[in-house]
Design an enzyme around this catalytic site. Sequence first.
Site, PDB file in Angstrom:
ATOM      1  N   CYS B  67      35.160  47.568  43.435  1.00 22.54           N
ATOM      2  CA  CYS B  67      36.567  47.248  43.198  1.00 22.54           C
ATOM      3  C   CYS B  67      36.822  45.746  43.334  1.00 22.54           C
ATOM      4  CB  CYS B  67      37.428  47.996  44.210  1.00 22.54           C
ATOM      5  SG  CYS B  67      37.108  47.484  45.910  1.00 22.54           S
ATOM      6  N   ALA B  70      35.939  44.164  46.607  1.00 21.84           N
ATOM      7  CA  ALA B  70      34.504  43.895  46.695  1.00 21.84           C
ATOM      8  C   ALA B  70      34.163  42.607  45.957  1.00 21.84           C
ATOM      9  CB  ALA B  70      33.706  45.062  46.124  1.00 21.84           C
ATOM     10  N   ARG B 101      25.693  42.093  52.378  1.00 22.46           N
ATOM     11  CA  ARG B 101      25.249  41.434  51.146  1.00 22.46           C
ATOM     12  C   ARG B 101      24.204  40.342  51.352  1.00 22.46           C
ATOM     13  NH1 ARG B 101      27.240  38.514  46.517  1.00 22.46           N
ATOM     14  NH2 ARG B 101      26.504  39.630  44.712  1.00 22.46           N
ATOM     15  N   HIS B 201      36.739  38.844  41.223  1.00 21.87           N
ATOM     16  CA  HIS B 201      36.161  37.501  41.102  1.00 21.87           C
ATOM     17  C   HIS B 201      37.213  36.546  40.561  1.00 21.87           C
ATOM     18  CE1 HIS B 201      32.342  39.972  40.033  1.00 21.87           C
ATOM     19  NE2 HIS B 201      32.394  39.809  41.339  1.00 21.87           N
TER      20      HIS B 201
END
Lengths: 519, 500
Positions: B67, B70, B101, B201
């Site tokens: 999503c 994220a 991550r 992003h």
Amino acid sequence: MTQNADNVLDHFELFRGPEYQQMLANKQALFENRRDPAEVERIREWTKTPEYREANFAREALTVNPAKACQPLGAVFVAVGFEKTIPFVHGSQGCVAYYRSHFSRHFKEPTSCVSSSMTEDAAVFGGLNNMIDGLANTYSMYKPKMIAVSTTCMAEVIGDDLNAFIKTSKEKGSVPEEFDVPFAHTPAFVGSHITGYDNAMKGVLEHFWDGKARTVPALERVPNESINFLGGFDGYTVGNLREIKRIFDMMGVEYTILGDNSDVWDTPTDGEFRMYDGGTTLEEASNAVHAKATISMQEFCTEKTLPFIANHGHETVAFNHPVGVAGTDRFLMEVARITGKEIPEELTKERGRLVDAIADSSAHIHGKKFAIYGDPDMCLGLAAFLLELGAEPTHVLATNGNKAWAQKMQELFDSSPFGANCHVYPGKDLWHMRSLLFTEPVDFLIGNTYGKYLDRDTGTPLIRIGFPIFDRHHHHRRPVWGYQGGMNVLITILDKIFDTIDLNTNVPGKTDYSFDIIR
Amino acid sequence: MSVSQTESIEDIKARNKALIAEVLEIYPEKTAKRRAKHINVHESGKSDCGVKSNLKSVPGVMTIRGCAYAGSKGVVWGPIKDMIHISHGPVGCGQYSWAARRNYYIGTTGIDTFVTLQYTSDFQEKDIVFGGDKKLHKIIDEIQELFPLNNGISIQSECPIGLIGDDIEAVSKVKSKEYGGKTIVPVRCEGFRGVSQSLGHHIANDAIRDWIFDKLPADQPPRFESTPYDVAIIGDYNIGGDAWSSRILLEEMGLRVIAQWSGDGTLAELEATPKAKLNVLHCYRSMNYISRHMEEKYGIPWCEYNFFGPSKIAESLRKIAGFFDDKIKEAAERVIAKYQPLMDAVIAKYRPRLEGKTVMLYVGGLRPRHVIGAYEDLGMEVVGTGYEFAHNDDYQRTAQHYVKDGTIIYDDVTGYEFEKFVEKVQPDLVGSGIKEKYVFQKMGVPFRQMHSWDYSGPYHGYDGFAIFARDMDMAINAPVWKMAQAPWKVVPKPTLLAAE
């Protein structure tokens, strides 16, 4: 040049080479606007003080490093424990990616789960169409026997009504009318993953026992000799459920494990991917209503489920994740009492072996101080075991522990002379624990993988028992319940104690006079 | 396991098309129509891969996507090490993404560096009902008291924030003023926005533009003297140290890296980036937005590069050097020459073990295309690839520079589709994520996680390629894959009577 084809260096060695060290030093000095190292050191020391502890414990709004997850995770845990059942989480899709990743990182196994993939338009108009399409797709693609629906916080905030949505979806032909779609509302802003376990388990039982959302008559209970077993949310579910089954089989108990996910999270590598494996059959789930009693291994995972079951006329018994001799004794004696079965000699022998092991090793544990964090029931079980080993569970912390839990823990402390200086911390997080480990240090810490940060910062050796365990493999395959499970926990604790003594006595010519070959 | 080499390209295409048609049969009609647009067999010479992308996932199909949260917290913002990133909303999102991550960094965690801590507002029902702004005020105060060396705060919105009408922008402004102009960045990356990580992003990039670049005082003295060789690494998250094994090459060719976005990055580096002479962009998908913005506003050119495998690295070093004078160009050649013996040794060691092996990929951002060259350097062939959250410009780049004729392309693949493709194509290796890893390993197919490098890495740069090659060999040639079938279950092959 640092790298080498003959002996390929991994990240932990590569970047220690001089070229990289110089590069990183330059980056820090020129571009990072780094704080003065003396100031960093001063603050680092300050965070170890009682003053910092006080300010830290005065926090009212901020949570740092909590030891809990959100409800739908628990719902997914429940759903995969039923035969050919796929969890369907209604709401945003990113959540499902997270649950699947989280479980796969712990179990090193696939976790199948679908989302209704709600986006902005669904936020405005509601997610009904997502449910209608989603159920239809899941049904045709993955050929489940059951789809267990839960919700993300998005669907909860906008107020989607699962009961109505599922009904409408069936009317629209997404799945056949008689197809089982139990559901549970699992808002992430209430409780934690153990609440989600509770709601989802209750949702499944309600579905089968109370007339499948009023589409069929409620089941008429005809009591039989069987008992139901609820494991609760448990990172050791694979090892634990198998151990429980072994024990029940040895005793000749008739039983139903409700939500048996021990096979689906332990499938073989033999060329075939099993999306579904094992699990409580739907018939068993229905018939479970007739059981004479239901046992919950984790009281705080079944706060709603157990009363629901009791309302159906079952005797219900709740434990707090029993670990060790006395906990297992109580568990077995209750099973024996309820079922009228005898505890077989072989189990008595296993008990004796655990007592034997404790006798052999208790000198190394006796008087040691431990900090424990984790889910409420596991904290109770581990603390009780430590007390019977003569150790002190000095700090016991559960981010998702409530007042009732804290009271129960206090009663446990009060029941043993070793509990005299022990404290319970409900609702606190691992940043609180960090302060505790500095101001009131202990010998060892018991917790999940994230405890390694506390180990690093405070020098308290971490014994990995809990969920999730991401950085060690296969622990979930070993039980922590039953006498065998107690033996596993004992060995895990002892290994760390001995490793710590060895590490503390291995400087040649300085400390290694105590580097004993026999301990 | 590879498909016979004697198969012609037309045979392969026909087989792949038939396979796609077969896979689509499972779906209800409406879904089959939607999914059909996302899967294709690549035709060389075409300008893109012939698939639709960046569209909503179909409900219920088991998409692998995440999503917007994220994409923002997990990808863009999370690695900025001297800022505290609050997962604002219920506890789960921050918990599941906590330290998952592998964004490597140097710093004293919890004191002046905060990447691997989980800061959350842990919303309760009352916060949903009454709003969370007051709590956010208090959280910022508590952060300031207990983590005084933080250089900034970002607020990463989870789903409820946008739904309950909280005004995190107002809170940010008030608190920033209260703390002497402190950088406090509200990010509207609620998980329901957009169709995947991708919008996250974009939102995260825009937040840097609006709340960092646009708030820089015009008279702020520079922290360092500029040089003509200043560059910024954009879109490298330093997974397993990727940005470090990249940075070292840029510096060896005489460039000066003034900022890393965002792996091992700091607020100061973000702020300094408008002074760069060139932005070098690795993950185009997640950071093209800010690169374009810096080009428009500050006139900084940007250049995409690929640091996977020696062929692409050399090509990229020359491309980057092309923006500078002869001194840099010559230095780039020296760097390429310096590492040639290492690359020769790596390839001599591993290529014979990997030659002709086939790979299927399904990853995010840049990797479904960028790693193809690295596999080819090892004599391997990528026979299928797809993206979780690409846009058409990604598929254009893929088609024009990377994939071969006949490659299967699958956008936003579903669990079912991916499983069937692998089952039928039988590649020697699958590269994808943690959710896929165990599915394929159960099937007996070697697998590497290509998000986290399967806890290995770095894979970028020359040093990283040695690790990449070793890891692929280790995956494919592990003895375990010969043991998947019990000997008593092996179906005897028909005996060949003719002598060899």
